[in-house]
Motif scaffolding. Sequence first.
Motif, PDB file in Angstrom:
ATOM      1  N   ARG A 119       5.473  35.135  24.111  1.00 48.40           N
ATOM      2  CA  ARG A 119       6.187  34.511  22.998  1.00 48.40           C
ATOM      3  C   ARG A 119       5.680  33.091  22.770  1.00 48.40           C
ATOM      4  N   GLU A 332      12.987  29.411  24.269  1.00 51.02           N
ATOM      5  CA  GLU A 332      13.133  29.616  22.833  1.00 51.02           C
ATOM      6  C   GLU A 332      12.295  28.577  22.087  1.00 51.02           C
ATOM      7  N   ARG A 335       8.427  28.338  21.487  1.00 53.59           N
ATOM      8  CA  ARG A 335       7.789  29.188  20.485  1.00 53.59           C
ATOM      9  C   ARG A 335       7.532  28.471  19.171  1.00 53.59           C
ATOM     10  N   HIS A 336       8.165  27.302  18.968  1.00 49.91           N
ATOM     11  CA  HIS A 336       7.921  26.581  17.710  1.00 49.91           C
ATOM     12  C   HIS A 336       7.818  25.073  17.935  1.00 49.91           C
ATOM     13  N   GLU A 429      17.568  49.244  28.319  1.00 54.91           N
ATOM     14  CA  GLU A 429      17.020  47.892  28.156  1.00 54.91           C
ATOM     15  C   GLU A 429      18.140  46.911  27.820  1.00 54.91           C
ATOM     16  N   PRO A 430      18.267  45.835  28.575  1.00 51.59           N
ATOM     17  CA  PRO A 430      19.350  44.899  28.284  1.00 51.59           C
ATOM     18  C   PRO A 430      19.143  44.183  26.952  1.00 51.59           C
ATOM     19  N   PHE A 432      19.952  40.713  25.105  1.00 48.14           N
ATOM     20  CA  PHE A 432      20.389  39.342  25.366  1.00 48.14           C
ATOM     21  C   PHE A 432      20.674  38.645  24.043  1.00 48.14           C
TER      22      PHE A 432
ATOM     23  N   LEU B 300      16.270  30.599  14.783  1.00 48.36           N
ATOM     24  CA  LEU B 300      15.496  30.027  15.883  1.00 48.36           C
ATOM     25  C   LEU B 300      16.130  30.497  17.201  1.00 48.36           C
ATOM     26  N   SER B 301      15.943  31.792  17.450  1.00 47.44           N
ATOM     27  CA  SER B 301      16.472  32.445  18.655  1.00 47.44           C
ATOM     28  C   SER B 301      15.393  33.353  19.217  1.00 47.44           C
ATOM     29  N   ILE B 302      15.564  33.697  20.491  1.00 48.90           N
ATOM     30  CA  ILE B 302      14.632  34.679  21.053  1.00 48.90           C
ATOM     31  C   ILE B 302      15.050  36.069  20.578  1.00 48.90           C
ATOM     32  N   PRO B 303      14.100  37.028  20.595  1.00 49.64           N
ATOM     33  CA  PRO B 303      14.468  38.406  20.278  1.00 49.64           C
ATOM     34  C   PRO B 303      15.522  38.882  21.275  1.00 49.64           C
ATOM     35  N   THR B 304      16.363  39.811  20.833  1.00 50.42           N
ATOM     36  CA  THR B 304      17.436  40.267  21.716  1.00 50.42           C
ATOM     37  C   THR B 304      16.930  41.171  22.838  1.00 50.42           C
ATOM     38  N   ARG B 305      15.777  41.804  22.604  1.00 51.33           N
ATOM     39  CA  ARG B 305      15.230  42.685  23.635  1.00 51.33           C
ATOM     40  C   ARG B 305      13.808  42.260  23.959  1.00 51.33           C
ATOM     41  N   TYR B 310       7.939  39.407  18.837  1.00 51.85           N
ATOM     42  CA  TYR B 310       8.307  38.022  19.138  1.00 51.85           C
ATOM     43  C   TYR B 310       9.069  37.378  17.991  1.00 51.85           C
TER      44      TYR B 310
END
Lengths: 460, 435
Positions: A119, A332, A335-336, A429-430, A432, B300-305, B310
């Motif tokens: 990522r 997080e 990534r940017h 698969e969890p 989140f 602006l969040s990570i993917p949930t899985r 990405y």
Amino acid sequence: MKKLKYILISFLMLAVLFAKAQTPKGSVLIKNATVLTITNGTLEETDVLVENGVIKSIGKNLTAANVQTIDAKGKYLMPGIIDAHSHVALDAVNEATAPITSEVRMADVVDPYDIGLYRALAGGVTISHAMHGSANAIGGQNITLKHRYGSGNPEDLFMKEAPRTIKFALGENPTRVHGRGNGNQPRSRMGVEAVIRNGFNEAIQYKKTWDTYNAALKQKGATPVPPKYDTRLQTLVDILDGKVIIHCHSYRADEIYALINTCRDFGITNIVFSHVNEGFKVAPELAAYTMGASVFADWWAYKFEVYYSTAYNAAILTENGVITSINSDSGELIRHLYHEAGKAQRYGQLDDEQTLALITINPAKQLGIADKVGSIEEGKQADLVIFEGHPLSVYAIPQMTFVDGVKYFDINEDDNDKRLRVSATDIIEPIFLKEHDHKCMHGVDFFFTNFGRNLFEHGH
Amino acid sequence: MKNLKNILYIFCLLMIPFMAKAQFDGEFIKPRNGKFLLQNATIQTVTNGIIENGSVLIVNGKIEAVGKNLLAGDAEVIDCTGQFIYPGLMDGGSRLGLVEVNSLPETQDFAEIGQVTPNMQALVAVNPNSIAIPVTRVSGVTTTLAVPSGGLFPGTAALINLNGYTPDQMYAGFKGVVLNFPSSARRSTWDRRSDEDIKKESEKAQKTLNEIWERAITYHQLKEANAELQFYPEMEQLAKVIAGELPLLVEVNAASDIVAAIDWIQSKNVKAILTGVAEGWRVADKIAEAKLPVVAGPMLSIPTRQSDRYDAAYTNPGKMAKAGVKVVIRSNDAENTRNLPFNAGFAAAYGMGKEEALKSVTINAAEVFGVADRLGSIETGKDATLFVSTGDPFETKTQISHVFIDGYRVPMSNRHIKLYQEFLERSPGLEKNGN
């Protein structure tokens, strides 16, 4: 004698081959890009030739045989983004058992399978500084990683040329863990300062015992008893000897100033302040006596010691001559980082070059690797990112990311699932809902179960 | 005559304390209303296209006129040549005003004790003097939904404008009851519950939800029948949802939970808005089919899985919009609610497009919250809640020049800016008096 020479030469060649075989190096010709060199301005419609992981030449109408050519017309090429404060790809973050744990090494807990690496690559980040957490006044030794995602061997990620670095931490976190959590010094900013000073003084004594021993060894017929080897103190000696760069978690101006004074007293100049939300209040001191500040673009008010912050921090520091970088401290935000850097234009109107330096050459300087990465120059390692749109635009989209000339991310070849392995325990698969974005206090929550979970919603 | 002289003398003496008061340095700038003419701007009306070289006349808190060649009359003229006018940006979900310093429980007013507390009013706890409010509004974010969090029914959210000295002065005309729909997802990467525990908790919450709802329906029916009821504030509030007076803001994120929530909403026949919807893209057609609006974000969040692309969170609002879902964007932040436009910018870049992304933080939000008669676009008769910028407000380097909220011109200052003014060139610098 001649035989011995042959043997030696073949050994040497083997060693070279072995070193070469360690991590992949690529060759590529990127044509017609708008090249943001960072150190030498912007070059329109320019080609960059990479050979064997190194930038060979920069110019117009370059050609190369047997090398993949990428047409980047209308696109931007910049050096790989460098994050000077990250916890991506770490299995553990805090060894929160003592105020000084300089014997601990993050190199021992690198997880090459962390999807966070991919990522980060998809956000153009090629190097991250994987750090110990902020629980201790003097934490563990960090490791600088190159994002060579795909290998199962942690060592393949190490940037072996990078100098050693160590984590320090001031203020609320070490005083909460040790003072309030365990009833030990430090409980206040006085205590933090004293713990660090005492550590250095003890290290000087330790060094003296070894010096005495080594001197005694040289005496003819002497049989001195060697002192007990202590990695914790030896690491502090290495800091005093200028072999290790301190990266110090810090927020308030008073604690920053106190550590600057401590370092000056012990002759330490290799120090970078990290987070450093109130760095702008002591910008002249940071400029004069340190290797700079690595800040958040706009994070504030998540705890009391960052309540009196300003999003103009990066701009004030830069204008005062402080080497300044923008870091993530988050899986997080990493990534940017190009967007985070852009905020220094919203808040303080830095120009493009100053702003791009915040995530390239400046963090490279703070990690001691600016001679190898952080700009597009001939001879430097070919860590590169191609962007659609100017990287400081909110609409910018990273297209391809290269480490050592090898492409690790390509938006057009991105499969949905980029995991290197799937855990057998994850039958389902969890899902989140968010990354626990502020990882500095990772691994110390067991000290605070009674504080309520909100404490850790924002707990750098 | 002598008497008059004495009176004057005494008067002057009396004035001394006032004169002393006037010796503070600097002038404090307050929000002020009046008549303003914003002249020669490119006006992004959102609902009626773009007006080049246009003007906006603000009178008594309202947009009196929009168009070319408006006469100033006695209005204060603000030249906006080369600049842009946008309607104020609306955040579909935030804690702004409900918390001052995140880690300090003493300043956390967004969560109450208990699972069923729908009667807790976020509006009551909004601190109009939060330092974060002026920090937010200078970004062009003028209106936010203050959302309580916590249990199953944590409370009632309220839409606020970021100007005013009492919650009532800030109230922007919308309230909704929050329901945290039973979740099969992990709260964060630190949530170490076992799969079994998560399932059990979710099932238990679902059971509680249905029981509570049955009780609310009964309460509502008895009330309708004019029965004499014991004081039961929780049911009183839920009965308003059943009566259709208040919508439910259903926080739900995992795809299977979204589908379950849609079924639940349809079976209960309540007015609802889905919020969060992190995995909305997986079931976008189902959401569109159910005609439920969503408040999505943050982008602006990570993917949930871990197996997701990405950019799953960046592309989520665009995918839902394309499927026909009405999308509102939220920051889900508190002190950094100012990042709302950047969330919209990422959504725009990753598939939503600039026009739709702009709608999602203006007119869509106004429509979903039922305040489109007053907010969400630059139209005659609407509230003068708008801002002037040097360019596209989603673009990172754009500067915001003026902000008007309910016709008040708010100061372009806050603690972040004041610290910048004080410390850009600190005095004394490194040396004090040459030492």
